[in-house]
Scaffold this motif. Structure first.
Motif, PDB file in Angstrom:
ATOM      1  N   SER A   6      46.097 -21.037 -37.807  1.00  0.00           N
ATOM      2  CA  SER A   6      45.750 -20.130 -36.415  1.00  0.00           C
ATOM      3  C   SER A   6      45.160 -18.850 -37.040  1.00  0.00           C
ATOM      4  O   SER A   6      45.500 -18.333 -38.165  1.00  0.00           O
ATOM      5  CB  SER A   6      46.669 -20.047 -35.513  1.00  0.00           C
ATOM      6  OG  SER A   6      47.711 -19.076 -36.004  1.00  0.00           O
ATOM      7  N   HIS A   8      44.885 -15.143 -35.147  1.00  0.00           N
ATOM      8  CA  HIS A   8      45.042 -14.210 -34.182  1.00  0.00           C
ATOM      9  C   HIS A   8      44.186 -12.772 -34.444  1.00  0.00           C
ATOM     10  O   HIS A   8      44.022 -12.042 -35.438  1.00  0.00           O
ATOM     11  CB  HIS A   8      46.335 -13.720 -34.102  1.00  0.00           C
ATOM     12  CG  HIS A   8      47.069 -14.657 -33.031  1.00  0.00           C
ATOM     13  ND1 HIS A   8      48.315 -15.154 -33.392  1.00  0.00           N
ATOM     14  CD2 HIS A   8      46.941 -14.902 -31.690  1.00  0.00           C
ATOM     15  CE1 HIS A   8      48.738 -15.942 -32.204  1.00  0.00           C
ATOM     16  NE2 HIS A   8      47.759 -15.693 -31.507  1.00  0.00           N
ATOM     17  N   ARG A   9      43.514 -12.468 -33.418  1.00  0.00           N
ATOM     18  CA  ARG A   9      42.554 -11.299 -33.341  1.00  0.00           C
ATOM     19  C   ARG A   9      43.694 -10.124 -32.688  1.00  0.00           C
ATOM     20  O   ARG A   9      44.183 -10.671 -31.644  1.00  0.00           O
ATOM     21  CB  ARG A   9      41.295 -11.445 -32.808  1.00  0.00           C
ATOM     22  CG  ARG A   9      40.294 -12.356 -33.460  1.00  0.00           C
ATOM     23  CD  ARG A   9      39.013 -12.403 -32.792  1.00  0.00           C
ATOM     24  NE  ARG A   9      38.160 -13.376 -33.336  1.00  0.00           N
ATOM     25  CZ  ARG A   9      38.171 -14.832 -33.601  1.00  0.00           C
ATOM     26  NH1 ARG A   9      38.948 -15.240 -32.955  1.00  0.00           N
ATOM     27  NH2 ARG A   9      37.034 -15.042 -34.264  1.00  0.00           N
ATOM     28  N   HIS A  20      42.692  -9.009 -37.942  1.00  0.00           N
ATOM     29  CA  HIS A  20      43.030 -10.393 -37.706  1.00  0.00           C
ATOM     30  C   HIS A  20      44.268 -10.909 -38.758  1.00  0.00           C
ATOM     31  O   HIS A  20      44.219 -10.299 -39.734  1.00  0.00           O
ATOM     32  CB  HIS A  20      41.579 -11.223 -38.213  1.00  0.00           C
ATOM     33  CG  HIS A  20      40.470 -10.662 -37.677  1.00  0.00           C
ATOM     34  ND1 HIS A  20      40.256 -10.496 -36.233  1.00  0.00           N
ATOM     35  CD2 HIS A  20      39.256 -10.407 -38.311  1.00  0.00           C
ATOM     36  CE1 HIS A  20      38.965 -10.254 -35.937  1.00  0.00           C
ATOM     37  NE2 HIS A  20      38.437  -9.993 -37.027  1.00  0.00           N
ATOM     38  N   ALA A  57      35.592 -14.513 -39.286  1.00  0.00           N
ATOM     39  CA  ALA A  57      36.029 -13.924 -37.780  1.00  0.00           C
ATOM     40  C   ALA A  57      35.540 -12.586 -37.571  1.00  0.00           C
ATOM     41  O   ALA A  57      35.590 -12.102 -36.376  1.00  0.00           O
ATOM     42  CB  ALA A  57      37.644 -14.209 -37.752  1.00  0.00           C
ATOM     43  N   GLU A  85      33.144 -21.919 -36.695  1.00  0.00           N
ATOM     44  CA  GLU A  85      34.183 -22.503 -35.612  1.00  0.00           C
ATOM     45  C   GLU A  85      35.443 -22.521 -36.652  1.00  0.00           C
ATOM     46  O   GLU A  85      36.526 -23.235 -36.098  1.00  0.00           O
ATOM     47  CB  GLU A  85      33.726 -23.965 -35.764  1.00  0.00           C
ATOM     48  CG  GLU A  85      32.632 -23.993 -34.563  1.00  0.00           C
ATOM     49  CD  GLU A  85      32.198 -25.471 -34.742  1.00  0.00           C
ATOM     50  OE1 GLU A  85      32.286 -26.383 -35.243  1.00  0.00           O
ATOM     51  OE2 GLU A  85      31.311 -25.807 -33.662  1.00  0.00           O
ATOM     52  N   ASP A 237      44.226 -14.435 -27.733  1.00  0.00           N
ATOM     53  CA  ASP A 237      44.665 -15.721 -27.685  1.00  0.00           C
ATOM     54  C   ASP A 237      44.449 -16.512 -29.405  1.00  0.00           C
ATOM     55  O   ASP A 237      43.536 -15.929 -29.856  1.00  0.00           O
ATOM     56  CB  ASP A 237      44.055 -16.719 -26.741  1.00  0.00           C
ATOM     57  CG  ASP A 237      44.509 -16.472 -25.246  1.00  0.00           C
ATOM     58  OD1 ASP A 237      45.740 -16.088 -25.316  1.00  0.00           O
ATOM     59  OD2 ASP A 237      43.642 -16.732 -24.335  1.00  0.00           O
ATOM     60  N   THR A 238      45.095 -17.142 -29.733  1.00  0.00           N
ATOM     61  CA  THR A 238      45.059 -17.830 -30.920  1.00  0.00           C
ATOM     62  C   THR A 238      43.876 -18.814 -31.121  1.00  0.00           C
ATOM     63  O   THR A 238      43.404 -19.398 -30.005  1.00  0.00           O
ATOM     64  CB  THR A 238      46.345 -18.709 -31.278  1.00  0.00           C
ATOM     65  OG1 THR A 238      46.157 -19.091 -32.734  1.00  0.00           O
ATOM     66  CG2 THR A 238      46.229 -19.803 -30.541  1.00  0.00           C
ATOM     67  N   SER A 239      43.451 -18.747 -32.268  1.00  0.00           N
ATOM     68  CA  SER A 239      42.059 -19.729 -32.608  1.00  0.00           C
ATOM     69  C   SER A 239      42.462 -20.737 -33.762  1.00  0.00           C
ATOM     70  O   SER A 239      43.157 -20.095 -34.725  1.00  0.00           O
ATOM     71  CB  SER A 239      40.876 -18.877 -32.871  1.00  0.00           C
ATOM     72  OG  SER A 239      40.344 -18.089 -32.095  1.00  0.00           O
TER      73      SER A 239
END
Length: 309
Positions: A6, A8-9, A20, A57, A85, A237-239
């Motif tokens: 994952s 996170h920002r 990040h 990111a 992505e 939110d996580t990516s």
């Protein structure tokens, strides 16, 4: 337990600073599945993968960011790529040497004299940006620091860690002061705040206290509480981050056409078929004489398939 596969920002509410944090677990193991790299190579490759995700990111683009090291040392090539992505793939090329077998070998011992290239390409390859800096002592983070300074990017710091089980990294970036006003802060365009510079310095000092084991083992909210307990930090939110190879039969056909009909036909005469194996995912693409005649006649080869992923 840290967040898995994952990104996170996060954002400092009262300062023009963002960051990040990335972790790769299953994605890292999938990336290594078909490669038996020595420990030192795995460490360098893992740090490059984490860095590629963190850098990608920070950008608004549709395409691929490539982080490539080339040198005259035993590890003469290292390439990590991340899409917009957050799909990653990576590969390293090396020659056997004493440095390769030393698990504590640093980047300069592995790569020797060389250069670091950060390349950004959009999906159709119509636009391409590349920044190049020499490899520095101090590892990948020091070399990337030179990249940001030389390319006049936003002031940026990186912390990276990789081992057999996973890869983790953190990025901090100093934004323009005026960016705070766009999210309701007190700064107007053209105004400067000396306390923002002080905050940027302090935040970096706090981040320098983060131990590699903490970056690897703690979840992201714990990391932020541990480092910036006195600051108001918003985490988004996580990516998901995942392994994805972009090879396809169509791409291989294009490569074969670039090699040329004469050379390909000589391979066919010697071996009866042509096999092309992807460096990233180890998938093999087979072509027989009928396929090759169709390729060089301009027709698509029989049985052509879509891309793997």
């Amino acid at each position: 337990m840290h967040d898995r596969d994952s990104l996170h920002r996060f954002l400092f509410e009262h300062y023009p600073i963002r960051g990040h944090i990335v972790h790769l677990d299953a994605a890292w193991r999938a990336l290594l599945e078909h490669h038996d790299y020595p420990i030192a190579i795995r460490k360098a490759l893992g740090e490059a993968v984490a860095a590629s995700v963190l850098l990608a990111a920070t950008l608004k683009f549709e395409g691929t960011l490539s982080l490539q090291l080339q040198g005259d040392g035993p590890m003469h090539l290292l390439l990590a790529q991340c899409s917009n992505e957050l799909g990653v793939r990576a590969v390293a090329r090396y020659r056997e040497s004493p440095e390769i077998t030393d698990p504590n070998a640093d980047l300069l011992a592995l790569a020797g004299t060389g250069k670091l290239m950060v390349t950004l390409e959009n999906e159709d390859l119509s636009q391409r940006y590349q920044g190049i800096v020499p490899l520095e002592s101090g590892g990948l983070t020091a070399s990337l620091q030179g990249y940001f300074e030389n390319s006049e990017q936003l002031p940026t710091r990186l912390w990276l860690h990789a081992d057999d089980t996973g890869v983790s990294g953190m990025l901090l970036q100093r934004l323009p002061d005026a960016s705070l006003s766009s999210r309701g802060g007190p700064v107007l365009a053209g105004e400067t705040r000396p306390d923002f510079d002080d905050a940027w310095h302090r935040v970096q000092l706090m981040a320098d206290t983060l131990k590699p084991a903490e970056l690897l083992d703690l979840n992201d909210r714990e990391i932020l509480r541990r480092l910036f307990a006195e600051d108001d930090v918003r985490i988004f939110d996580t990516s998901p981050v995942f392994f994805r190879c972009r090879c396809s039969r169509e791409r291989v056909v294009g490569m074969l056409r670039g090699v040329g009909a004469d050379e390909i036909r000589s391979v066919l005469q010697e071996r009866g078929s042509v096999e092309v194996r992807c460096d990233f995912c180890n998938r093999a693409y087979q072509f027989d004489p009928v396929d090759m005649e169709q390729i060089f006649a301009g027709a698509p080869p029989g049985g052509a398939s879509a891309s793997i992923h």
